[in-house]
Design a protein around this motif. Structure first.
Motif, short mmCIF file in Angstrom:
data_model
loop_
_atom_site.label_atom_id
_atom_site.label_comp_id
_atom_site.label_asym_id
_atom_site.label_seq_id
_atom_site.Cartn_x
_atom_site.Cartn_y
_atom_site.Cartn_z
N LYS A 187 0.84 -1.21 0.00
CA LYS A 187 0.00 0.00 0.00
C LYS A 187 0.88 1.26 0.00
O LYS A 187 0.63 2.21 -0.73
CB LYS A 187 -0.89 -0.04 1.25
N GLU A 188 1.91 1.23 0.81
CA GLU A 188 2.82 2.39 0.89
C GLU A 188 3.61 2.54 -0.42
O GLU A 188 3.78 3.65 -0.93
CB GLU A 188 3.78 2.17 2.08
N ILE A 189 4.03 1.40 -0.96
CA ILE A 189 4.78 1.42 -2.24
C ILE A 189 3.91 2.07 -3.31
O ILE A 189 4.36 2.96 -4.06
CB ILE A 189 5.15 -0.03 -2.66
N ALA A 190 2.62 1.66 -3.36
CA ALA A 190 1.73 2.18 -4.41
C ALA A 190 1.42 3.66 -4.18
O ALA A 190 1.42 4.46 -5.12
CB ALA A 190 0.45 1.36 -4.45
N SER A 191 1.19 4.03 -2.93
CA SER A 191 0.81 5.43 -2.71
C SER A 191 1.98 6.36 -3.04
O SER A 191 1.79 7.41 -3.65
CB SER A 191 0.24 5.56 -1.31
N LEU A 192 3.20 5.96 -2.69
CA LEU A 192 4.36 6.79 -3.05
C LEU A 192 4.56 6.83 -4.57
O LEU A 192 4.88 7.87 -5.15
CB LEU A 192 5.63 6.25 -2.37
N ALA A 193 4.33 5.69 -5.22
CA ALA A 193 4.49 5.63 -6.68
C ALA A 193 3.48 6.54 -7.36
O ALA A 193 3.82 7.31 -8.27
CB ALA A 193 4.31 4.19 -7.18
N HIS A 194 2.22 6.49 -6.90
CA HIS A 194 1.18 7.31 -7.52
C HIS A 194 1.47 8.79 -7.32
O HIS A 194 1.26 9.60 -8.23
CB HIS A 194 -0.20 6.95 -6.96
N ALA A 195 1.98 9.13 -6.13
CA ALA A 195 2.30 10.55 -5.88
C ALA A 195 3.37 11.03 -6.86
O ALA A 195 3.41 12.21 -7.22
CB ALA A 195 2.75 10.72 -4.44
N ALA A 196 4.22 10.09 -7.30
CA ALA A 196 5.28 10.46 -8.27
C ALA A 196 4.78 10.34 -9.71
O ALA A 196 5.52 10.61 -10.65
CB ALA A 196 6.51 9.57 -8.03
N GLY A 197 3.54 9.87 -9.89
CA GLY A 197 2.97 9.78 -11.25
C GLY A 197 3.20 8.44 -11.94
O GLY A 197 3.01 8.33 -13.15
N ALA A 198 3.59 7.39 -11.18
CA ALA A 198 3.90 6.09 -11.80
C ALA A 198 2.74 5.11 -11.69
O ALA A 198 1.95 5.18 -10.75
CB ALA A 198 5.13 5.49 -11.12
#
Ligand SMILES: Cc1ncc(COP(=O)(O)O)c(C=O)c1O
Length: 433
Positions: A187-198
Motif C-alpha cells: 500500500k505504501e509502495i503504491a501510494s508513493l508511486a502514484h504521488a510520483a505519477g507512476a
C-alpha cells in the motif's frame, strides 16, 4: 475452543481435502515443503476438471449449449478471482498461461506509452518474472533502475524515495518475496508511486497463496498471480484497474478486442484449468465454512463488511495467514536449535511480517548435498535461488547465491515441522562425519 485451537482444527482438517498429501517416497511419508514453487490441489479441483471434460469441453464462438456453458464458466471464474483479490468485478480479471506471461503483457502494453529517457523502477527483491520484462524495455532507451534491499532483504525505503524523484512511469514490485517470505508494504509502495505519477505493477504470486490481499485497498494498477500456487491448476491470472486504462494511449490500440477477450485473454484459453480454478475457490469457501463452524469469525477485520463471496474466499486466506503464523513461529524456534544456521529475511522478532517461506544455509554444510539427503528421506524441498536471482546473490553470496528453501502453506502442520527437524538432525550427522 479458543482461536489458536480453532485454527489448528480447521487447517489440520483442510489437509484431508488433498488426495496427494498422504503419499510416500521410498517408504517415507512425504513432507511436501515446496509450496512456493507450486501447491497441491484439493479434490474440488480434480472433480471440476473431470466435470469440464464430460460436460463443457468446447471452443468459443458457436451457438451450442456446451459452448455457452463453457463461456459462463470463464466469467464465473473471473468473478471468483475478483472476489479473492478484491477487484471490482470479473471485468478486471483475465486468465492466461502464468504470471510471467502477464508481466510480459503489462510491460508490452505499458511500454507502448513510454519513450527513450523515461524511467522505470524494479526491485532487487523480485522474482525474475517481474524483472526481465522491464529490463527488455531498456533496449528502447528506457532507464531501468533497481531499488535495493538492506542486509536483511527488506526494500530500502530511503532508496525508493531517491528513485521516485526521477518521476518514473512504472514501479514493478513484489507483494511478498518467494525467497525470504518477507511481506512488502504494497500500500505504501503504491501510494508513493502514484504521488510520483507512476503506474504500479505488483507481483502478487507469493502473497496470494498465504494471505488475504486487497488490490483496491493497496491501490495497485496491475497485478499478476499464479493459480497453481493458490491450490489450483497450472495457469495464471492478471488484474488491471479498468478506471486507469484510459490513461494509457497505447492501450486504446486494439480496444475492440476487449469485448469478448478482455484484451489480455486473446486466443484460446486453458478452459479445463479455468474450471479447475473454480474448484480451488470452492475449496477455500469450504475452508471458510469449516472455520466458521469452529467458531472463527471475521468480526473486527475489514473483511467483515465485504461482499459475501469475498468474505468466504479472502476470509479463508485471512484465517490461513493466522494459522501460518503458528507454523512460522514454531519453525523459527526449531531452526534456532541448529548450530551455524544462516537464515535470510526476518527472524522470530518480526515473524508476523513474513510468510512461512524459509531460505537458509548451514555453515560447513554443502547445501545441495543436504537437499539431496533430505529428498532421500522424503522431504520435498528445493535448493538454489528460485529465480529471486539478485536477492539471493545479495544475501547468500557467501554460499554461491543459493540456499535451501522450506516453503510451507496452511495444509502443513506442526507435527510435520517436528518430523522435518528430526530428519535434518540425522542428515547433518551423516554429512558432517
Ligand atoms: C514471486 C513469484 N513471482 C512470479 C513467479 C512466476 O510465476 P509463473 O510460473 O506463474 O509465471 C513465481 C514462481 O515461483 C514467484 O514465486
Amino acid at each position: 475452543m479458543n482461536s489458536h485451537t480453532a485454527l489448528q482444527e480447521t487447517f489440520i482438517h483442510a489437509r484431508s481435502y488433498f488426495p496427494s498429501l498422504g503419499s510416500t517416497y521410498g517408504g517415507h511419508p512425504v513432507l511436501f515443503f515446496d509450496n512456493s514453487a507450486g501447491a497441491q490441489v484439493s479434490k474440488f479441483v480434480i472433480d471440476r476438471v473431470t466435470d469440464y471434460y464430460i460436460h463443457r469441453n468446447a471452443q468459443k464462438g458457436t451457438i451450442f449449449k456446451r459452448t455457452a456453458d463453457m463461456q459462463q464458466v470463464i466469467v464465473d471464474a473471473r468473478q471468483l478471482a475478483a472476489d479473492l483479490i478484491g477487484a471490482a468485478d470479473h471485468r478486471e480479471i483475465a486468465f492466461g498461461q502464468n504470471a510471467t506471461n502477464f508481466f510480459h503483457l503489462f510491460a508490452h502494453h505499458l511500454g507502448r506509452d513510454l519513450a527513450a529517457g523515461d524511467h522505470i523502477i524494479i526491485t532487487e527483491a523480485d522474482h525474475h518474472a517481474n524483472v526481465n520484462p522491464w529490463l527488455e524495455l531498456a533496449e528502447q532507451g528506457i532507464h531501468v533502475h533497481t531499488w535495493q534491499v538492506d542486509d536483511e532483504g527488506n526494500l530500502d525505503m530511503a532508496h525508493y524515495r531517491e528513485l521516485l524523484a526521477l518521476k518514473p512511469k512504472v514501479v514493478a514490485a513484489g507483494w511478498a518475496s518467494n525467497a525470504t517470505g518477507t511481506i512488502h508494504p504494497m500500500k505504501e509502495i503504491a501510494s508513493l508511486a502514484h504521488a510520483a505519477g507512476a503506474f504500479v505493477v505488483a507481483d502478487g504470486v507469493q502473497a496470494a497463496s498465504h494471505m488475504a490481499i486487497d488490490v483496491k485497498e493497496a491501490d495497485v494498477d496491475f497485478a499478476a498471480f499464479s493459480t497453481y500456487k493458490i491450490f489450483g491448476p497450472h495457469m495464471g491470472f492478471g488484474y488491471f484497474n479498468r478506471d486507469r486504462l484510459d490513461r494509457l494511449d497505447g492501450w486504446k490500440i486494439g480496444r475492440e478486442l476487449i469485448e469478448d477477450a478482455y484484451f489480455f485473454e486473446v486466443g484460446s484459453q486453458n478452459h479445463e484449468g479455468i474450471e479447475g480454478f473454480i474448484g480451488s475457490m470452492e475449496y477455500l469457501a469450504q475452508v471458510y465454512r469449516d472455520a466458521e463452524q469452529n467458531g472463527l469469525s471475521l468480526a473486527g477485520t475489514t473483511l467483515s463488511t465485504a461482499r459475501p463471496k469475498r468474505q468466504e474466499l479472502a476470509g479463508a486466506m485471512h484465517f490461513a495467514h493466522l494459522y501460518e503464523q503458528q507454523l512460522t513461529r514454531h519453525f523459527l524456534d526449531r531452526l534456532a536449535e541448529i548450530e551455524g544456521v544462516v537464515l535470510y529475511g526476518k527472524g522470530a522478532a518480526s515473524a508476523e511480517e513474513r510468510l512461512p517461506v524459509f531460505s537458509f544455509n548451514i555453515e560447513g554444510i554443502d547445501t545441495d548435498a543436504l537437499g539431496h539427503a533430505l529428498n532421500k528421506a522424503g522431504v520435498e524441498a528445493r535448493t538454489g535461488n528460485y529465480l529471486a536471482i539478485r536477492l539471493m546473490d545479495r544475501l547468500a553470496g557467501d554460499f554461491g547465491g543459493g540456499a535451501l528453501r522450506i516453503s510451507l502453506v496452511h495444509y502443513n502442520t506442526i507435527e510435520e515441522i517436528d518430523k522435518f527437524f528430526g530428519i535434518v538432525k540425522d542428515c547433518l550427522h551423516k554429512l558432517s562425519r
